[in-house]
Design an enzyme around this catalytic site. Structure first.
Site, PDB file in Angstrom:
ATOM      1  N   GLY A  82       0.827  -1.216   0.000  1.00 56.95           N
ATOM      2  CA  GLY A  82       0.000   0.000   0.000  1.00 56.95           C
ATOM      3  C   GLY A  82       0.860   1.265   0.000  1.00 56.95           C
ATOM      4  O   GLY A  82       2.035   1.216   0.385  1.00 56.95           O
ATOM      5  N   ASP A 111       0.882   3.647   1.931  1.00 59.50           N
ATOM      6  CA  ASP A 111       1.114   4.251   3.255  1.00 59.50           C
ATOM      7  C   ASP A 111       2.580   4.289   3.668  1.00 59.50           C
ATOM      8  O   ASP A 111       2.971   5.126   4.472  1.00 59.50           O
ATOM      9  CB  ASP A 111       0.292   3.516   4.332  1.00 59.50           C
ATOM     10  CG  ASP A 111       0.546   2.028   4.339  1.00 59.50           C
ATOM     11  OD1 ASP A 111       0.609   1.438   3.234  1.00 59.50           O
ATOM     12  OD2 ASP A 111       0.687   1.437   5.424  1.00 59.50           O
ATOM     13  N   GLN A 163       8.836   3.588   7.580  1.00 57.24           N
ATOM     14  CA  GLN A 163       9.193   2.538   6.609  1.00 57.24           C
ATOM     15  C   GLN A 163       9.673   3.073   5.262  1.00 57.24           C
ATOM     16  O   GLN A 163       9.895   2.295   4.332  1.00 57.24           O
ATOM     17  CB  GLN A 163       7.990   1.628   6.397  1.00 57.24           C
ATOM     18  CG  GLN A 163       7.654   0.830   7.641  1.00 57.24           C
ATOM     19  CD  GLN A 163       6.913  -0.424   7.293  1.00 57.24           C
ATOM     20  OE1 GLN A 163       7.474  -1.348   6.717  1.00 57.24           O
ATOM     21  NE2 GLN A 163       5.637  -0.456   7.598  1.00 57.24           N
ATOM     22  N   ASP A 194       4.676   1.387  52.744  1.00 60.82           N
ATOM     23  CA  ASP A 194       4.958   0.259  51.842  1.00 60.82           C
ATOM     24  C   ASP A 194       5.534  -0.909  52.655  1.00 60.82           C
ATOM     25  O   ASP A 194       6.704  -1.246  52.533  1.00 60.82           O
ATOM     26  CB  ASP A 194       5.944   0.752  50.767  1.00 60.82           C
ATOM     27  CG  ASP A 194       6.319  -0.327  49.763  1.00 60.82           C
ATOM     28  OD1 ASP A 194       5.570  -1.323  49.652  1.00 60.82           O
ATOM     29  OD2 ASP A 194       7.364  -0.177  49.095  1.00 60.82           O
TER      30      ASP A 194
END
Ligand code: SPV
Ligand code: MG
Length: 430
Positions: free
Chosen positions: A90, A92, A98, A204
């Site tokens: 595609g 994109d 990329q 704690d």
């Protein structure tokens, strides 16, 4: 017949993927190069579905002849092996992380006259949008529990951030940063005893009881999908710890870390300012091995936390304990230190690298926080936990806000310390 190669990192298949496969099918015989989890995590979150599940789905789609493993984002290895006539992807990837991968594909294909074909990106649907929707629906305990082991094999270091309630866990779930061509986010959630207790205004010291801690976990489970690592304190008596492990597995928690202390547990960052009593090695090993036997799934991890350096008991003691706990079946070693220079941590890791049998190593760099994740990776760590930072950063803003309102007898001046009401409403699930 012409050979067509389609690189895909598919998780949940949608019609955008089908559009690509249909186009590829028109050009010839389609081989899908399915990205490994490791490759996907270079630009996106780890897929919900495991590699073998993703592969099976693709193999059963019309027009796909073969699915092969693509180990890296880079196509080179598979392209040189298969020498396809076409690669289909595609549009994109023309921008974003990329785009370099795309350039390289074009130049490799050129070597044998191959061509890149780029059908229009399908608008209105995206994998990240689907993941978003999935978060709204939630995830299952089985999928979530497995996620930590998958991340450990896919990533150089698993990045974990503390959460102590629903809203802080949403920040861990959703915060993303794009930097150096990478999409970065936290991989998992640490349910800290320090911050869970502090958020309740309690010490704690294992005073906040199990029922209350489970309520915090449940609030976090409700609004997130990322894996959870629980700070299990000392784990309590062996019989209680066995029950705790089964309970956590059932909820979909991925791991529990218990520390080798006994008596009244005091927070490690106190160091020797308070009495830090170490548990007897044999008793702790028995706790680990009994809990491993009690465990129901193979995904769950029981991690041992070594407190020898905190208690000033020395490096030899720490290494001896690491060996013994591994022998007892622990799934990971957390080595803790409150020294600022980090020297003892790196010395421990140097010796640890020489062990014949190693398990994942966990770092909690609250004190030695000048070191980067890359330096921790180089030292051999597999998990980094930012153990208390969301709570610690919220507190100063609250204090300033309270002081500002008292000073000015109105809240206008405090706006600078506050998130807008709109932002708050946006972060909450519908
Ligand atoms: C916690 O976050 O509760 C921990 C880590 O146990 S530490 O506070 O450094 O001991
Ligand atoms: Mg703790």
């Amino acid at each position: 017949m012409k050979q067509v190669y389609v690189g895909m990192g598919t998780d949940i298949i949608h019609h955008g993927h089908i559009n690509i496969i249909e186009k590829a099918r028109e050009l010839g015989e389609v081989t899908v190069g399915l990205l490994s989890d490791e490759a996907v995590t270079k630009f996106s979150r780890i897929p919900f579905l495991e590699y073998e599940e993703r592969k099976r789905i693709l193999e059963n789609i019309k027009g796909v002849s073969k699915v092969v493993l693509q180990k890296t984002l880079d196509y080179e290895e598979n392209l040189r092996k298969l020498k396809p006539d076409y690669v289909v992807h595609g549009t994109d990837w023309k921008v974003g992380p990329q785009k370099h991968v795309r350039q390289k594909v074009i130049s490799i294909l050129d070597e044998w006259g191959g061509r890149l074909v780029e059908p229009d990106y399908t608008e209105g649907i995206s994998s990240s949008g689907l993941r978003e929707a999935l978060r709204e629906i939630g995830t299952t305990p089985d999928i979530r529990r497995k996620m930590l082991r998958r991340l450990l094999s896919a990533k150089p270091i698993v990045r974990v951030m503390e959460a102590h309630n629903g809203i802080s866990s949403l920040i861990v779930e959703e915060t993303k940063v794009e930097a150096e061509g990478e999409l970065r986010e936290f991989d998992a959630i640490w349910v800290s005893s320090l911050t869970d207790s502090t958020a309740k205004g309690k010490p704690d010291t294992e005073y906040v009881d199990r029922t209350s801690r489970i309520q915090t976990i449940s609030d976090i489970l409700d609004v997130t999908t990322k894996p959870i690592i629980l700070d299990g304190d000392t784990g309590g008596p062996i019989e209680h710890f066995e029950l705790m492990v089964k309970n956590m597995e059932r909820l979909g928690v991925s791991a529990v870390i218990i520390e080798d202390k006994s008596g009244l547990k005091r927070n490690s960052l106190f160091g020797t300012e308070v009495k830090q009593e170490l548990e007897d090695i044999d008793v702790f090993c028995e706790k680990i091995s009994n809990a491993k036997k009690a465990q129901v799934t193979s995904d769950f991890m029981i991690i041992s936390r070594i407190e020898s350096l905190i208690a000033n008991a020395g490096m030899d003691e720490a290494l001896k304990r690491a060996k013994a706990y591994i022998e007892a079946g622990t799934d990971g070693i957390m080595i803790h230190s409150r020294k600022k220079d980090g020297e003892e941590i790196f010395e421990f890791m140097k010796e640890y690298q020489k062990f014949d049998y190693k398990v994942p190593a966990i770092s909690v760099p609250s004190s030695y926080n000048q070191f980067t994740e890359q330096e921790l990776i180089d030292a051999g760590f597999n998990i980094v936990i930012y153990a208390n930072h969301l709570l610690r950063s919220a507190f100063p803003a609250m204090k300033k806000t309270a002081e500002s309102i008292l000073t000015h007898k109105r809240s206008l001046e405090a706006d600078q310390y506050c998130m807008s009401i709109k932002e708050i409403l946006d972060i909450l699930p519908n």
